[in-house]
Motif scaffolding. Structure first.
Motif, PDB file in Angstrom:
ATOM      1  N   GLU A 100     -46.404 -14.111 -25.962  1.00  0.00           N
ATOM      2  CA  GLU A 100     -45.174 -13.304 -26.173  1.00  0.00           C
ATOM      3  C   GLU A 100     -44.767 -12.517 -27.313  1.00  0.00           C
ATOM      4  O   GLU A 100     -44.448 -11.839 -27.270  1.00  0.00           O
ATOM      5  N   GLN A 101     -45.870 -12.141 -27.465  1.00  0.00           N
ATOM      6  CA  GLN A 101     -45.961 -11.022 -29.221  1.00  0.00           C
ATOM      7  C   GLN A 101     -46.100  -9.876 -28.019  1.00  0.00           C
ATOM      8  O   GLN A 101     -45.705  -9.060 -27.990  1.00  0.00           O
ATOM      9  N   ALA A 102     -46.262 -10.205 -27.150  1.00  0.00           N
ATOM     10  CA  ALA A 102     -46.842  -8.834 -25.836  1.00  0.00           C
ATOM     11  C   ALA A 102     -45.819  -8.699 -24.781  1.00  0.00           C
ATOM     12  O   ALA A 102     -45.722  -7.717 -23.738  1.00  0.00           O
ATOM     13  N   GLY A 103     -44.670  -9.425 -24.975  1.00  0.00           N
ATOM     14  CA  GLY A 103     -43.540  -9.359 -24.461  1.00  0.00           C
ATOM     15  C   GLY A 103     -43.531  -9.809 -23.294  1.00  0.00           C
ATOM     16  O   GLY A 103     -42.858  -9.730 -22.217  1.00  0.00           O
ATOM     17  N   ARG A 104     -44.429 -10.377 -23.079  1.00  0.00           N
ATOM     18  CA  ARG A 104     -44.670 -11.703 -21.520  1.00  0.00           C
ATOM     19  C   ARG A 104     -44.476 -13.456 -21.604  1.00  0.00           C
ATOM     20  O   ARG A 104     -44.379 -14.357 -22.734  1.00  0.00           O
ATOM     21  N   ARG A 105     -44.999 -14.246 -20.730  1.00  0.00           N
ATOM     22  CA  ARG A 105     -44.925 -15.203 -21.073  1.00  0.00           C
ATOM     23  C   ARG A 105     -46.085 -15.410 -19.441  1.00  0.00           C
ATOM     24  O   ARG A 105     -46.479 -14.943 -18.937  1.00  0.00           O
ATOM     25  N   VAL A 106     -46.343 -16.990 -19.819  1.00  0.00           N
ATOM     26  CA  VAL A 106     -47.409 -16.777 -18.983  1.00  0.00           C
ATOM     27  C   VAL A 106     -46.780 -17.932 -17.949  1.00  0.00           C
ATOM     28  O   VAL A 106     -46.115 -18.495 -17.775  1.00  0.00           O
ATOM     29  N   GLY A 107     -48.075 -17.039 -16.792  1.00  0.00           N
ATOM     30  CA  GLY A 107     -47.312 -17.243 -15.475  1.00  0.00           C
ATOM     31  C   GLY A 107     -48.373 -18.292 -14.894  1.00  0.00           C
ATOM     32  O   GLY A 107     -48.092 -19.330 -13.436  1.00  0.00           O
ATOM     33  N   LEU A 108     -49.781 -18.380 -15.380  1.00  0.00           N
ATOM     34  CA  LEU A 108     -50.948 -19.684 -14.682  1.00  0.00           C
ATOM     35  C   LEU A 108     -51.886 -19.375 -15.705  1.00  0.00           C
ATOM     36  O   LEU A 108     -52.093 -18.639 -16.643  1.00  0.00           O
ATOM     37  N   THR A 109     -52.686 -20.464 -15.686  1.00  0.00           N
ATOM     38  CA  THR A 109     -53.355 -21.312 -16.220  1.00  0.00           C
ATOM     39  C   THR A 109     -54.514 -21.399 -15.185  1.00  0.00           C
ATOM     40  O   THR A 109     -54.752 -22.464 -14.170  1.00  0.00           O
ATOM     41  N   LEU A 110     -55.867 -20.698 -15.461  1.00  0.00           N
ATOM     42  CA  LEU A 110     -57.062 -21.193 -14.978  1.00  0.00           C
ATOM     43  C   LEU A 110     -58.579 -20.869 -15.827  1.00  0.00           C
ATOM     44  O   LEU A 110     -57.922 -21.200 -16.710  1.00  0.00           O
ATOM     45  N   THR A 157     -62.323 -21.345 -15.604  1.00  0.00           N
ATOM     46  CA  THR A 157     -64.000 -21.328 -15.092  1.00  0.00           C
ATOM     47  C   THR A 157     -64.632 -22.563 -15.005  1.00  0.00           C
ATOM     48  O   THR A 157     -65.298 -23.018 -14.055  1.00  0.00           O
ATOM     49  N   HIS A 158     -64.031 -23.886 -15.415  1.00  0.00           N
ATOM     50  CA  HIS A 158     -65.121 -25.303 -15.089  1.00  0.00           C
ATOM     51  C   HIS A 158     -64.491 -25.926 -16.269  1.00  0.00           C
ATOM     52  O   HIS A 158     -63.826 -26.061 -16.780  1.00  0.00           O
ATOM     53  N   GLY A 159     -64.968 -27.032 -15.967  1.00  0.00           N
ATOM     54  CA  GLY A 159     -64.777 -27.925 -16.936  1.00  0.00           C
ATOM     55  C   GLY A 159     -64.925 -28.779 -18.331  1.00  0.00           C
ATOM     56  O   GLY A 159     -64.563 -29.531 -18.243  1.00  0.00           O
ATOM     57  N   HIS A 160     -65.853 -28.018 -18.634  1.00  0.00           N
ATOM     58  CA  HIS A 160     -66.784 -28.101 -20.137  1.00  0.00           C
ATOM     59  C   HIS A 160     -65.522 -28.405 -20.532  1.00  0.00           C
ATOM     60  O   HIS A 160     -65.022 -27.797 -20.784  1.00  0.00           O
ATOM     61  N   ALA A 161     -64.946 -29.464 -21.771  1.00  0.00           N
ATOM     62  CA  ALA A 161     -64.290 -29.805 -22.985  1.00  0.00           C
ATOM     63  C   ALA A 161     -64.102 -28.354 -23.904  1.00  0.00           C
ATOM     64  O   ALA A 161     -62.806 -27.979 -23.986  1.00  0.00           O
ATOM     65  N   ASP A 162     -65.235 -27.285 -23.836  1.00  0.00           N
ATOM     66  CA  ASP A 162     -64.474 -26.771 -25.012  1.00  0.00           C
ATOM     67  C   ASP A 162     -63.548 -25.236 -24.349  1.00  0.00           C
ATOM     68  O   ASP A 162     -63.266 -24.647 -25.351  1.00  0.00           O
ATOM     69  N   HIS A 163     -63.818 -25.221 -23.076  1.00  0.00           N
ATOM     70  CA  HIS A 163     -63.286 -24.498 -22.069  1.00  0.00           C
ATOM     71  C   HIS A 163     -61.841 -25.352 -21.252  1.00  0.00           C
ATOM     72  O   HIS A 163     -60.328 -24.665 -21.093  1.00  0.00           O
ATOM     73  N   ALA A 164     -61.561 -26.575 -21.170  1.00  0.00           N
ATOM     74  CA  ALA A 164     -60.905 -27.466 -20.823  1.00  0.00           C
ATOM     75  C   ALA A 164     -59.983 -28.406 -21.061  1.00  0.00           C
ATOM     76  O   ALA A 164     -59.005 -28.383 -20.542  1.00  0.00           O
ATOM     77  N   GLU A 165     -60.254 -28.630 -22.080  1.00  0.00           N
ATOM     78  CA  GLU A 165     -59.610 -30.150 -22.702  1.00  0.00           C
ATOM     79  C   GLU A 165     -58.418 -29.904 -22.796  1.00  0.00           C
ATOM     80  O   GLU A 165     -57.344 -30.573 -22.973  1.00  0.00           O
ATOM     81  N   GLY A 166     -58.384 -28.535 -23.447  1.00  0.00           N
ATOM     82  CA  GLY A 166     -56.436 -28.021 -23.801  1.00  0.00           C
ATOM     83  C   GLY A 166     -55.730 -27.627 -22.671  1.00  0.00           C
ATOM     84  O   GLY A 166     -55.018 -27.660 -23.499  1.00  0.00           O
ATOM     85  N   ALA A 167     -55.870 -27.930 -21.353  1.00  0.00           N
ATOM     86  CA  ALA A 167     -55.384 -27.126 -21.085  1.00  0.00           C
ATOM     87  C   ALA A 167     -54.275 -27.573 -19.992  1.00  0.00           C
ATOM     88  O   ALA A 167     -52.907 -27.557 -19.464  1.00  0.00           O
ATOM     89  N   SER A 168     -54.057 -28.877 -20.103  1.00  0.00           N
ATOM     90  CA  SER A 168     -53.547 -30.325 -20.140  1.00  0.00           C
ATOM     91  C   SER A 168     -51.882 -30.071 -20.929  1.00  0.00           C
ATOM     92  O   SER A 168     -50.945 -29.956 -20.564  1.00  0.00           O
ATOM     93  N   ARG A 169     -52.572 -29.658 -22.256  1.00  0.00           N
ATOM     94  CA  ARG A 169     -51.041 -29.634 -23.418  1.00  0.00           C
ATOM     95  C   ARG A 169     -51.197 -28.509 -22.818  1.00  0.00           C
ATOM     96  O   ARG A 169     -49.828 -27.756 -22.890  1.00  0.00           O
ATOM     97  N   PHE A 170     -51.861 -27.653 -22.677  1.00  0.00           N
ATOM     98  CA  PHE A 170     -51.359 -25.988 -22.206  1.00  0.00           C
ATOM     99  C   PHE A 170     -50.305 -25.703 -20.877  1.00  0.00           C
ATOM    100  O   PHE A 170     -49.312 -24.449 -21.757  1.00  0.00           O
ATOM    101  N   ALA A 171     -50.573 -26.755 -20.471  1.00  0.00           N
ATOM    102  CA  ALA A 171     -49.212 -27.132 -19.556  1.00  0.00           C
ATOM    103  C   ALA A 171     -47.995 -27.422 -20.045  1.00  0.00           C
ATOM    104  O   ALA A 171     -47.251 -26.580 -19.401  1.00  0.00           O
TER     105      ALA A 171
END
Length: 276
Positions: free
Chosen positions: A74-84, A86-100
């Motif tokens: 948001e500080q860059a004047g943007r909004r998140v349009g999509l979340t991707l 790389t793989h399902g390990h928790a340190d990469h993906a555990e927060g994805a549902s909450r981030f969505a």
């Protein structure tokens, strides 16, 4: 003191978080450990004049980190349009549902269990958001669902855990498969020759400004480890724990359980090729 320019891939000095290229910005998650290095690199990528951003690997389920990622966008004047992912390990993906939930975005991943929305990801896909183009590169081996993302406009590849900014990647049995991993490294190396990739934006550790050097080091390291495992077997060390004690004698013993999973993947690879 180590000369950084002599290290594989020439890791960039300075802080890991922050701008990395014209289109990529890293937000470092506060989850450092022996396995995650400084923490997970959450990547924000966007065209310079776009009001939409893509977030790759929101990271762990850490409210402060997820809020920081949203605030940085948001500080860059943007909004998140999509979340991707790389793989399902928790340190990469555990927060994805909450981030969505926080951003109202879809989550696209290779593994259907990780997706939020109808669209998944597969090798050869091209993701376009806000004028940004990301090419999906299948890079299984670290995990069966590992993907990398090629950002042609910046000459970079975002590798998740397939190539790290420091050290080497764990290929852990049973989900990790060494044959697939070596094929993935060769695929990435070919991109440094044929597709103009010169920089690695890893899932952990600093940016690597010599992508080809980093990947060739990884391939050489794997060949060396395989040779050590073969030698250990020839010397009568037949079980995975015996091989670990022989090959990884100079490694902190607290890491031996992880090393055993790696050795099991190596033994499987050698067995499949009738080399042991």
């Amino acid at each position: 003191m180590t000369n950084a320019s002599a290290l594989p891939g020439q890791p960039r000095g300075g802080a890991i978080g922050g701008p990395a290229t014209a289109r990529a910005h890293c937000v470092l998650a506060p989850n450092p450990s022996a396995m995650t290095l400084d923490g997970t690199n959450t990547w924000i990528v966007a065209e310079p004049d776009s009001d939409l951003a893509v977030v790759i690997d929101p990271g762990p389920l850490h409210e402060g980190h997820l809020a920081n990622v949203v605030a940085t966008v948001e500080q860059a004047g943007r909004r998140v349009g999509l979340t991707l992912l790389t793989h399902g390990h928790a340190d990469h993906a555990e927060g994805a549902s909450r981030f969505a939930e926080l951003t109202g975005t879809r989550v696209r991943a290779l593994d259907p269990a990780l997706r939020l929305g109808d669209e998944g990801l597969a090798g050869g896909d091209v993701v376009t958001t806000g004028g940004l183009e990301l090419r999906v590169v299948p890079t299984p081996g670290h995990t069966s669902d590992s993907l990398s993302f090629h950002l042609p406009a910046d000459g970079v590849v975002l590798t998740g855990d397939t190539v790290l900014g420091r050290g080497t990647t764990m290929v852990a049995h049973p989900d990790g498969r060494l044959g697939e991993y070596l094929d993935s490294l060769r695929r990435l190396r070919s991109m440094t020759v044929d597709d103009g990739v010169h920089t690695v934006l890893p899932g952990h550790g600093p940016v690597l400004t010599d992508a080809r050097g980093a990947i060739e080091y990884y391939l050489a390291h794997r060949a060396s480890r395989l040779a050590q495992v073969e030698t250990a077997i020839e010397n009568g060390h037949r079980t995975a724990p015996e091989v670990v004690a022989h090959v990884y004698a100079d490694v902190d013993r607290s890491l031996w359980p992880a090393a055993e999973l790696s050795v099991r993947a190596q033994l499987e690879y050698l067995g499949e090729r009738d080399l042991i």
